[in-house]
Scaffold this active site. Structure first.
Site, mmCIF file in Angstrom:
data_model
loop_
_atom_site.group_PDB
_atom_site.id
_atom_site.type_symbol
_atom_site.label_atom_id
_atom_site.label_comp_id
_atom_site.label_asym_id
_atom_site.label_seq_id
_atom_site.Cartn_x
_atom_site.Cartn_y
_atom_site.Cartn_z
ATOM 1 N N THR A 16 0.814 -1.221 0.000
ATOM 2 C CA THR A 16 0.000 0.000 0.000
ATOM 3 C C THR A 16 0.844 1.265 0.000
ATOM 4 O O THR A 16 0.495 2.261 -0.627
ATOM 5 C CB THR A 16 -0.905 0.013 1.257
ATOM 6 O OG1 THR A 16 -1.782 -1.100 1.170
ATOM 7 C CG2 THR A 16 -1.727 1.283 1.359
ATOM 8 N N ASP A 45 1.678 -6.456 -4.592
ATOM 9 C CA ASP A 45 0.848 -6.500 -3.391
ATOM 10 C C ASP A 45 1.411 -7.666 -2.576
ATOM 11 O O ASP A 45 1.687 -8.735 -3.128
ATOM 12 C CB ASP A 45 -0.600 -6.793 -3.808
ATOM 13 C CG ASP A 45 -1.565 -6.723 -2.632
ATOM 14 O OD1 ASP A 45 -2.505 -5.925 -2.693
ATOM 15 O OD2 ASP A 45 -1.383 -7.490 -1.658
ATOM 16 N N SER A 47 0.221 -9.830 -0.837
ATOM 17 C CA SER A 47 -0.539 -11.092 -0.876
ATOM 18 C C SER A 47 0.082 -12.042 -1.905
ATOM 19 O O SER A 47 -0.145 -13.248 -1.856
ATOM 20 C CB SER A 47 -1.995 -10.835 -1.264
ATOM 21 O OG SER A 47 -2.514 -9.841 -0.437
ATOM 22 N N THR A 94 1.581 -4.696 4.154
ATOM 23 C CA THR A 94 1.384 -5.106 5.553
ATOM 24 C C THR A 94 0.779 -6.512 5.677
ATOM 25 O O THR A 94 0.971 -7.170 6.685
ATOM 26 C CB THR A 94 0.450 -4.125 6.298
ATOM 27 O OG1 THR A 94 -0.811 -4.098 5.632
ATOM 28 C CG2 THR A 94 1.044 -2.738 6.360
ATOM 29 N N ASP A 95 0.041 -6.953 4.628
ATOM 30 C CA ASP A 95 -0.697 -8.218 4.773
ATOM 31 C C ASP A 95 0.204 -9.401 5.117
ATOM 32 O O ASP A 95 -0.147 -10.227 5.954
ATOM 33 C CB ASP A 95 -1.480 -8.533 3.483
ATOM 34 C CG ASP A 95 -2.679 -7.609 3.329
ATOM 35 O OD1 ASP A 95 -3.065 -6.975 4.334
ATOM 36 O OD2 ASP A 95 -3.225 -7.518 2.211
ATOM 37 N N GLN A 121 -3.928 -21.430 19.393
ATOM 38 C CA GLN A 121 -4.717 -20.419 18.679
ATOM 39 C C GLN A 121 -4.743 -19.097 19.456
ATOM 40 O O GLN A 121 -5.173 -18.083 18.929
ATOM 41 C CB GLN A 121 -6.171 -20.881 18.535
ATOM 42 C CG GLN A 121 -6.321 -22.194 17.853
ATOM 43 C CD GLN A 121 -7.767 -22.573 17.612
ATOM 44 O OE1 GLN A 121 -8.697 -21.876 18.023
ATOM 45 N NE2 GLN A 121 -7.974 -23.683 16.934
HETATM 46 N N1 ASP Z 1 -2.653 -5.560 0.315
HETATM 47 C C1 ASP Z 1 -1.606 -4.680 0.750
HETATM 48 C C2 ASP Z 1 -0.309 -5.454 0.786
HETATM 49 O O1 ASP Z 1 -0.102 -6.209 1.696
HETATM 50 C C3 ASP Z 1 -1.940 -4.131 2.078
HETATM 51 C C4 ASP Z 1 -0.901 -3.199 2.668
HETATM 52 O O2 ASP Z 1 0.173 -2.970 2.191
HETATM 53 O O3 ASP Z 1 -1.204 -2.626 3.722
HETATM 54 O O4 ASP Z 1 0.490 -5.315 -0.095
#
Ligand code: ASP
Length: 345
Positions: A13, A57, A59, A89-90, A277
């Site tokens: 992001t 991204d 992900s 961040t993901d 968990q």
């Molecule tokens: N989907 C983004 C990523 O992880 C979310 C982020 O950066 O906050 O690349």
């Protein structure tokens, strides 16, 4: 003398821009990021930039990207005093945990950061996160970096990478380290808690470990989980390790068919790692009757590992071609400050 830092941009992001056709956020090139942070030129460190050719991204991150990152750090290790990795961040906690295992003999800081809002947004958290990460990475004591480990810096907190988990999808305060103290804090001053920082024996040479293996599964259990679904998860021959996220201190349902399945798979050579968990606290196999089956099959204790660190440690150790006993021994050891032993264990 000015400290020299390398900024490695992988995407996320922090550098994204809006695609006006679809309204979704897409990774953008590095120039866009720099354009929005002119303050970087005011920093009293020499900063150079590099990164993935095509930002992603997070992900889409996978172990090949971790290897790419480790190689970038290795290639530049002797020329820089520290590294700041810009990452989505993901999956930041996964990549940062993985790097903590893949880099041994580390005597310099590798600080991951990112943001919840793109750098071009008026209310962005990107500038603070990036600028303070750079400041933490440039801290020195007697001409040597103060921080010598892989960290995540986010929203005023410096955290040990392999203790960190993403806890919030919206708040700026998106990361936490539930089982280990924060390493530092950013307020009027930068506060580094030296007594909780990791120290590595300086005689160990810096090395990267790029043999990784992803033949593992992760099973989060829940009340009412069906037998058919559980059995389907064990049907592949590709799996060498199954991580079970059990209840509480490492407990699981006690159906006879389930215990039989664990005994059979364990006898076939599948290794079981038991995590909890719960966000805090640790696994204590054998405390309740409902965890005795894990004792019986010689399951590996994941203590207080985060899911992210547990997966990263498994992928790293599977790449080392160890036999089962060596794998268990190393898994239950504290390799990079990632776990706390139960005292009497
Ligand atoms: N989907 C983004 C990523 O992880 C979310 C982020 O950066 O906050 O690349």
């Amino acid at each position: 003398m000015k400290t020299k830092l390398l900024l490695i941009y992988t995407g996320g992001t922090i550098g994204m821009a809006k695609d006006y056709e679809t309204q979704s956020l897409k990774p953008f090139d590095f120039e866009n990021l720099l354009k929005h942070i002119p303050e970087l030129s005011l920093i009293d460190s020499e900063i150079q930039f590099t990164g993935f050719e095509i930002p992603i991204d997070s992900s889409d991150m996978n172990p090949d990207h971790w290897v790419e990152l480790a190689k970038i750090i290795q290639k530049n290790y002797e020329f820089f005093d520290g590294f700041v990795v810009l990452h989505g961040t993901d999956t930041m906690a996964y990549s940062a945990s993985a790097l903590s295992f893949m880099l041994s003999g580390l005597q310099k800081p590798v600080i991951f950061t990112g943001s919840q809002l793109p750098v071009g947004d008026l209310r962005t958290d990107a500038k603070e996160n990036l600028i303070t990460s750079i400041h933490f990475a440039s801290l020195q004591e007697n001409g040597k970096p103060s921080i010598k480990e892989v960290c995540i810096y986010f929203e005023y907190k410096l955290l040990r990478a392999n203790r960190t988990t993403k806890i919030n999808a919206e708040n700026f305060d998106a990361f936490a380290s539930p089982n280990y103290p924060d390493l530092g804090e950013s307020g009027i001053r930068l506060d580094v808690r030296s007594h909780v920082l990791r120290t590595e024996d300086p005689s160990i040479p810096f090395t990267i470990h790029t043999d990784l293996n992803t033949d593992l599964g992760l099973m989060k259990i829940f009340p009412g989980m069906s037998r058919a679904f559980i059995e389907s998860m064990f049907r592949t021959d590709e799996m060498k390790v199954m991580i079970i996220e059990a209840f509480g201190s490492g407990n699981i349902f006690s159906f006879g068919w389930f215990k039989e399945l664990l005994r059979k798979k364990s006898a076939e050579g599948l290794l079981f790692i038991i995590n909890t968990q719960c966000a805090g606290g640790m696994v204590e196999i054998g405390r309740y009757e409902t965890s005795e089956i894990f004792q019986e099959i010689g399951a590996i204790n994941g203590f207080d590992l985060t899911t992210e660190a547990s997966i990263a440690k498994t992928i790293y150790l599977l790449g080392q071609n160890l036999n089962s006993a060596e794998f268990k021994k190393l898994y239950e050891m504290d390799l990079r400050g990632e776990l706390t032993y139960l005292k009497e264990y």
